[in-house]
Design an enzyme around this catalytic site. Structure first.
Site, PDB file in Angstrom:
ATOM      1  N   ASP A  32       0.869  -1.179   0.000  1.00 50.79           N
ATOM      2  CA  ASP A  32       0.000   0.000   0.000  1.00 50.79           C
ATOM      3  C   ASP A  32       0.905   1.228   0.000  1.00 50.79           C
ATOM      4  OD1 ASP A  32      -3.259   0.309   1.133  1.00 50.79           O
ATOM      5  OD2 ASP A  32      -2.001   2.084   0.858  1.00 50.79           O
ATOM      6  N   LEU A  60       2.305   0.527  -6.342  1.00 51.41           N
ATOM      7  CA  LEU A  60       2.168  -0.637  -7.221  1.00 51.41           C
ATOM      8  C   LEU A  60       2.869  -0.418  -8.556  1.00 51.41           C
ATOM      9  CD1 LEU A  60       0.643  -3.278  -6.792  1.00 51.41           C
ATOM     10  CD2 LEU A  60      -1.290  -2.289  -7.985  1.00 51.41           C
ATOM     11  N   SER A 125     -16.599  -2.985  -9.953  1.00 46.29           N
ATOM     12  CA  SER A 125     -17.675  -2.207  -9.336  1.00 46.29           C
ATOM     13  C   SER A 125     -18.941  -2.277 -10.173  1.00 46.29           C
ATOM     14  CB  SER A 125     -17.197  -0.750  -9.244  1.00 46.29           C
ATOM     15  OG  SER A 125     -18.276   0.114  -9.024  1.00 46.29           O
ATOM     16  N   TYR A 149     -13.366   6.820 -13.794  1.00 40.54           N
ATOM     17  CA  TYR A 149     -13.206   5.726 -12.819  1.00 40.54           C
ATOM     18  C   TYR A 149     -13.821   4.441 -13.372  1.00 40.54           C
ATOM     19  CZ  TYR A 149     -14.399   2.822  -8.759  1.00 40.54           C
ATOM     20  OH  TYR A 149     -14.573   1.767  -7.905  1.00 40.54           O
ATOM     21  N   LYS A 153     -12.111   0.695 -14.658  1.00 37.10           N
ATOM     22  CA  LYS A 153     -12.503  -0.658 -14.224  1.00 37.10           C
ATOM     23  C   LYS A 153     -12.821  -1.520 -15.448  1.00 37.10           C
ATOM     24  CE  LYS A 153     -12.343  -0.248  -9.717  1.00 37.10           C
ATOM     25  NZ  LYS A 153     -11.275  -0.908  -8.963  1.00 37.10           N
ATOM     26  N   ASN A 198     -18.215  11.660   0.314  1.00 38.02           N
ATOM     27  CA  ASN A 198     -19.169  11.748  -0.798  1.00 38.02           C
ATOM     28  C   ASN A 198     -20.266  10.705  -0.677  1.00 38.02           C
ATOM     29  OD1 ASN A 198     -17.741  13.708  -2.369  1.00 38.02           O
ATOM     30  ND2 ASN A 198     -16.242  12.094  -2.823  1.00 38.02           N
TER      31      ASN A 198
HETATM   32  P1  NAD Z   1      -9.554   2.671  -0.275  1.00 37.78           P
HETATM   33  O1  NAD Z   1      -9.130   3.941  -0.914  1.00 37.78           O
HETATM   34  O2  NAD Z   1      -9.950   2.700   1.153  1.00 37.78           O
HETATM   35  O3  NAD Z   1      -8.405   1.570  -0.467  1.00 37.78           O
HETATM   36  C1  NAD Z   1      -7.532   1.544  -1.563  1.00 37.78           C
HETATM   37  C2  NAD Z   1      -6.124   1.407  -1.014  1.00 37.78           C
HETATM   38  O4  NAD Z   1      -5.213   1.356  -2.113  1.00 37.78           O
HETATM   39  C3  NAD Z   1      -5.705   2.587  -0.145  1.00 37.78           C
HETATM   40  O5  NAD Z   1      -5.172   2.076   1.065  1.00 37.78           O
HETATM   41  C4  NAD Z   1      -4.644   3.302  -0.960  1.00 37.78           C
HETATM   42  O6  NAD Z   1      -3.665   3.909  -0.145  1.00 37.78           O
HETATM   43  C5  NAD Z   1      -4.097   2.180  -1.821  1.00 37.78           C
HETATM   44  N1  NAD Z   1      -3.529   2.575  -3.109  1.00 37.78           N
HETATM   45  C6  NAD Z   1      -4.097   3.351  -4.072  1.00 37.78           C
HETATM   46  N2  NAD Z   1      -3.281   3.439  -5.128  1.00 37.78           N
HETATM   47  C7  NAD Z   1      -2.186   2.703  -4.853  1.00 37.78           C
HETATM   48  C8  NAD Z   1      -0.981   2.394  -5.556  1.00 37.78           C
HETATM   49  N3  NAD Z   1      -0.720   2.878  -6.769  1.00 37.78           N
HETATM   50  N4  NAD Z   1      -0.062   1.605  -4.957  1.00 37.78           N
HETATM   51  C9  NAD Z   1      -0.296   1.104  -3.728  1.00 37.78           C
HETATM   52  N5  NAD Z   1      -1.395   1.352  -3.018  1.00 37.78           N
HETATM   53  C10 NAD Z   1      -2.334   2.143  -3.573  1.00 37.78           C
HETATM   54  O7  NAD Z   1     -10.732   2.077  -1.172  1.00 37.78           O
HETATM   55  P2  NAD Z   1     -11.707   0.862  -0.879  1.00 37.78           P
HETATM   56  O8  NAD Z   1     -13.057   1.410  -0.635  1.00 37.78           O
HETATM   57  O9  NAD Z   1     -11.108  -0.051   0.113  1.00 37.78           O
HETATM   58  O10 NAD Z   1     -11.741   0.189  -2.314  1.00 37.78           O
HETATM   59  C11 NAD Z   1     -10.855  -0.852  -2.664  1.00 37.78           C
HETATM   60  C12 NAD Z   1     -11.102  -1.266  -4.109  1.00 37.78           C
HETATM   61  O11 NAD Z   1     -12.461  -1.617  -4.268  1.00 37.78           O
HETATM   62  C13 NAD Z   1     -10.818  -0.153  -5.126  1.00 37.78           C
HETATM   63  O12 NAD Z   1     -10.213  -0.746  -6.252  1.00 37.78           O
HETATM   64  C14 NAD Z   1     -12.196   0.355  -5.475  1.00 37.78           C
HETATM   65  O13 NAD Z   1     -12.243   0.878  -6.782  1.00 37.78           O
HETATM   66  C15 NAD Z   1     -13.027  -0.909  -5.356  1.00 37.78           C
HETATM   67  N6  NAD Z   1     -14.443  -0.609  -5.081  1.00 37.78           N
HETATM   68  C16 NAD Z   1     -14.762   0.108  -3.959  1.00 37.78           C
HETATM   69  C17 NAD Z   1     -16.107   0.431  -3.704  1.00 37.78           C
HETATM   70  C18 NAD Z   1     -16.474   1.226  -2.485  1.00 37.78           C
HETATM   71  O14 NAD Z   1     -17.606   1.686  -2.399  1.00 37.78           O
HETATM   72  N7  NAD Z   1     -15.618   1.392  -1.492  1.00 37.78           N
HETATM   73  C19 NAD Z   1     -17.101   0.020  -4.594  1.00 37.78           C
HETATM   74  C20 NAD Z   1     -16.741  -0.721  -5.730  1.00 37.78           C
HETATM   75  C21 NAD Z   1     -15.396  -1.030  -5.951  1.00 37.78           C
HETATM   76  C1  UD1 Z   2     -21.107   5.808  -5.724  1.00 31.93           C
HETATM   77  C2  UD1 Z   2     -20.459   5.860  -7.079  1.00 31.93           C
HETATM   78  C3  UD1 Z   2     -20.152   4.440  -7.541  1.00 31.93           C
HETATM   79  C4  UD1 Z   2     -19.301   3.718  -6.502  1.00 31.93           C
HETATM   80  C5  UD1 Z   2     -20.038   3.767  -5.157  1.00 31.93           C
HETATM   81  C6  UD1 Z   2     -19.272   3.151  -4.057  1.00 31.93           C
HETATM   82  C7  UD1 Z   2     -21.385   7.915  -8.085  1.00 31.93           C
HETATM   83  C8  UD1 Z   2     -22.292   8.474  -9.153  1.00 31.93           C
HETATM   84  N1  UD1 Z   2     -21.350   6.557  -8.002  1.00 31.93           N
HETATM   85  O1  UD1 Z   2     -22.291   5.044  -5.856  1.00 31.93           O
HETATM   86  O2  UD1 Z   2     -19.487   4.458  -8.770  1.00 31.93           O
HETATM   87  O3  UD1 Z   2     -19.082   2.373  -6.888  1.00 31.93           O
HETATM   88  O4  UD1 Z   2     -20.290   5.142  -4.803  1.00 31.93           O
HETATM   89  O5  UD1 Z   2     -18.138   3.894  -3.750  1.00 31.93           O
HETATM   90  O6  UD1 Z   2     -20.712   8.635  -7.368  1.00 31.93           O
HETATM   91  N2  UD1 Z   2     -26.779  10.263  -1.319  1.00 31.93           N
HETATM   92  C9  UD1 Z   2     -27.420  11.371  -0.770  1.00 31.93           C
HETATM   93  N3  UD1 Z   2     -26.662  12.273  -0.083  1.00 31.93           N
HETATM   94  C10 UD1 Z   2     -25.302  12.130   0.097  1.00 31.93           C
HETATM   95  C11 UD1 Z   2     -24.670  10.988  -0.453  1.00 31.93           C
HETATM   96  C12 UD1 Z   2     -25.440  10.088  -1.163  1.00 31.93           C
HETATM   97  O7  UD1 Z   2     -28.623  11.538  -0.914  1.00 31.93           O
HETATM   98  O8  UD1 Z   2     -24.672  12.992   0.724  1.00 31.93           O
HETATM   99  C13 UD1 Z   2     -27.606   9.266  -2.047  1.00 31.93           C
HETATM  100  C14 UD1 Z   2     -27.218   9.123  -3.503  1.00 31.93           C
HETATM  101  O9  UD1 Z   2     -27.924  10.019  -4.313  1.00 31.93           O
HETATM  102  C15 UD1 Z   2     -27.607   7.648  -3.747  1.00 31.93           C
HETATM  103  C16 UD1 Z   2     -27.341   6.969  -2.402  1.00 31.93           C
HETATM  104  O10 UD1 Z   2     -27.358   8.020  -1.433  1.00 31.93           O
HETATM  105  O11 UD1 Z   2     -28.979   7.546  -4.029  1.00 31.93           O
HETATM  106  C17 UD1 Z   2     -26.009   6.254  -2.339  1.00 31.93           C
HETATM  107  O12 UD1 Z   2     -24.977   7.159  -2.724  1.00 31.93           O
HETATM  108  P1  UD1 Z   2     -23.421   6.783  -2.600  1.00 31.93           P
HETATM  109  O13 UD1 Z   2     -23.141   6.238  -1.257  1.00 31.93           O
HETATM  110  O14 UD1 Z   2     -22.634   7.977  -3.043  1.00 31.93           O
HETATM  111  O15 UD1 Z   2     -23.245   5.573  -3.626  1.00 31.93           O
HETATM  112  P2  UD1 Z   2     -23.619   5.490  -5.185  1.00 31.93           P
HETATM  113  O16 UD1 Z   2     -23.998   6.792  -5.737  1.00 31.93           O
HETATM  114  O17 UD1 Z   2     -24.564   4.359  -5.362  1.00 31.93           O
END
Ligand code: NAD
Ligand code: UD1
Length: 332
Positions: A32, A60, A125, A149, A153, A198
């Site tokens: 990381d 990475l 995702s 983003y 993916k 967010n």
């Molecule tokens: P996160 O940001 O908490 O974790 C990602 C980790 O990767 C972090 O610790 C960061 O420091 C590390 N990192 C980033 N770029 C790097 C690099 N070049 N080299 C080494 N380390 C690096 O995010 P997360 O929520 O744990 O998500 C993990 C994975 O799951 C991501 O690929 C994300 O796209 C995917 N994902 C997350 C969600 C979500 O809602 N959290 C949803 C769908 C997919």
């Molecule tokens: C978002 C990302 C998605 C990602 C996912 C998990 C966008 C458009 N999509 O999904 O690509 O995989 O996060 O990280 O950003 N909401 C509110 N108020 C807020 C925040 C969210 O009303 O302050 C609502 C949103 O409109 C949505 C729901 O809550 O209806 C979930 O939102 P969020 O947690 O941001 O996830 P996604 O939008 O589904």
């Protein structure tokens, strides 16, 4: 003990996967670069499991240090999470998203190939699905990216498919996550976003703790039960367990699989707010505001393939997601 390299293992999802892997007696090695995490996760992992995984603080994309990691450790399989994950940020800084997510993955796959380590689980995702899809979404639904983003993916998914077609030895699991939420029940690891959050769960918990005044609900005129957006929230511990199941599956199957990890249930923003209020025993202040650009009315998974292929099913409820998020927020 089988050695698993966990890229991005200090992050939100990675730290929970790390705990589940240790519980299953895997030896975990983390790489990381701390770009969105801190070493505190390692202390949480140690307190929960009694074991501190080996950590390489490195990027990475740094091929030399990745080669060193593979030289020093006989890695059997990789779970690849490292990357940037914010849709909004990716629209503002597309090149940094393409660079980090795609170049990081290419470097990783080249080094894995060189060391004949051909087994990988990749974090994809639900954002890869086209917005016009019928619900629930199955893995065969049309794909389309609506942000850099999402494109990153999709490119990686395609790269993995091509790799698998070029060489029968690769075993690949592409896991498409829906909306991860919650934290480990100990409250020792969880999501710690930099700056103002967010996503819905971290935002609500900041309102509950008093750091933010009120939640803005983005739109109350969607075609849903109460007009607010509906999503498939999945407990991060269930999600983490899905990765262990994918590793088990890949031991006996040389092929590529693409699988949704979701619960199949959709909850509206107002339903989440209500459940969170019960969990924290406080009123969550909110107001309705404009729809957020790019948001869908509904998005939830058809999770049946995960059950069929991996024998995995999400078990934890929305109530558990709210309770554990709140527990983590209070202890942070
Ligand atoms: P996160 O940001 O908490 O974790 C990602 C980790 O990767 C972090 O610790 C960061 O420091 C590390 N990192 C980033 N770029 C790097 C690099 N070049 N080299 C080494 N380390 C690096 O995010 P997360 O929520 O744990 O998500 C993990 C994975 O799951 C991501 O690929 C994300 O796209 C995917 N994902 C997350 C969600 C979500 O809602 N959290 C949803 C769908 C997919
Ligand atoms: C978002 C990302 C998605 C990602 C996912 C998990 C966008 C458009 N999509 O999904 O690509 O995989 O996060 O990280 O950003 N909401 C509110 N108020 C807020 C925040 C969210 O009303 O302050 C609502 C949103 O409109 C949505 C729901 O809550 O209806 C979930 O939102 P969020 O947690 O941001 O996830 P996604 O939008 O589904």
């Amino acid at each position: 003990m089988k050695k698993i390299l966990l890229t991005g293992g200090l992050g939100y999802i990675g730290s929970h996967i790390c705990v589940e892997l240790i519980n299953k007696r895997y030896e975990v090695i983390i790489i990381d670069n701390l770009s969105n995490s801190s070493k505190n996760s390692l202390d949480g992992i140690k307190k929960i499991t009694g074991y501190k995984p080996k950590l390489y603080i490195s990027d990475l994309r740094d091929k030399l240090s990745l080669l060193r990691i593979f030289k020093e450790n006989k890695i059997e399989s990789v779970i690849h999470l490292a990357g940037f994950k914010s849709v909004n940020e990716s629209i503002e800084a597309p090149l940094s998203y393409y660079n980090n997510n795609i170049n990081g993955t290419i470097t990783l796959l080249e080094v894995m190939d060189q060391f004949d380590c051909k087994s990988i689980v990749f974090s994809s995702s639900a954002t890869v699905y086209a917005s016009s899809n019928e619900m629930p979404i199955s893995e065969s639904a049309p794909l389309a990216a609506s942000s850099p983003y999402g494109s990153s993916k999709l490119v990686i998914e395609r790269m993995l498919q091509d790799l698998c077609s070029s060489d029968d030895d690769w075993r690949i699991s592409i896991l498409r996550y829906f909306n991860p939420a919650g934290a480990h029940k100990s409250g020792l690891i969880g999501e710690a976003p930099n700056g103002s959050p967010n996503n819905l769960f971290p935002y609500i918990s900041k309102v509950a703790i008093g750091d933010l005044e009120k939640l803005k609900i983005f739109g109350n005129d969607y075609k849903t039960q109460d007009g607010t957006g509906v999503r498939d929230y999945i407990h991060v511990v269930d999600l983490a367990k899905g990765h262990c199941k994918a590793l088990e599956f890949m031991q006996d199957n040389k092929k590529i699989i693409v699988v949704n990890l979701g619960t199949g249930n959709g909850f509206s923003v107002l339903e989440v707010v209500k459940e969170f209020e019960k969990a924290c025993n406080k009123k969550i202040m909110y107001e309705f505001s404009e729809r957020r650009g790019g948001d869908l009315d509904k998005c939830y998974a058809d999770p049946s393939l995960a059950l069929k292929l991996l024998n995995w099913k999400a078990k934890l409820s929305l109530n558990a997601m709210c309770r554990d998020t709140w527990n983590w927020e209070k202890k942070k």
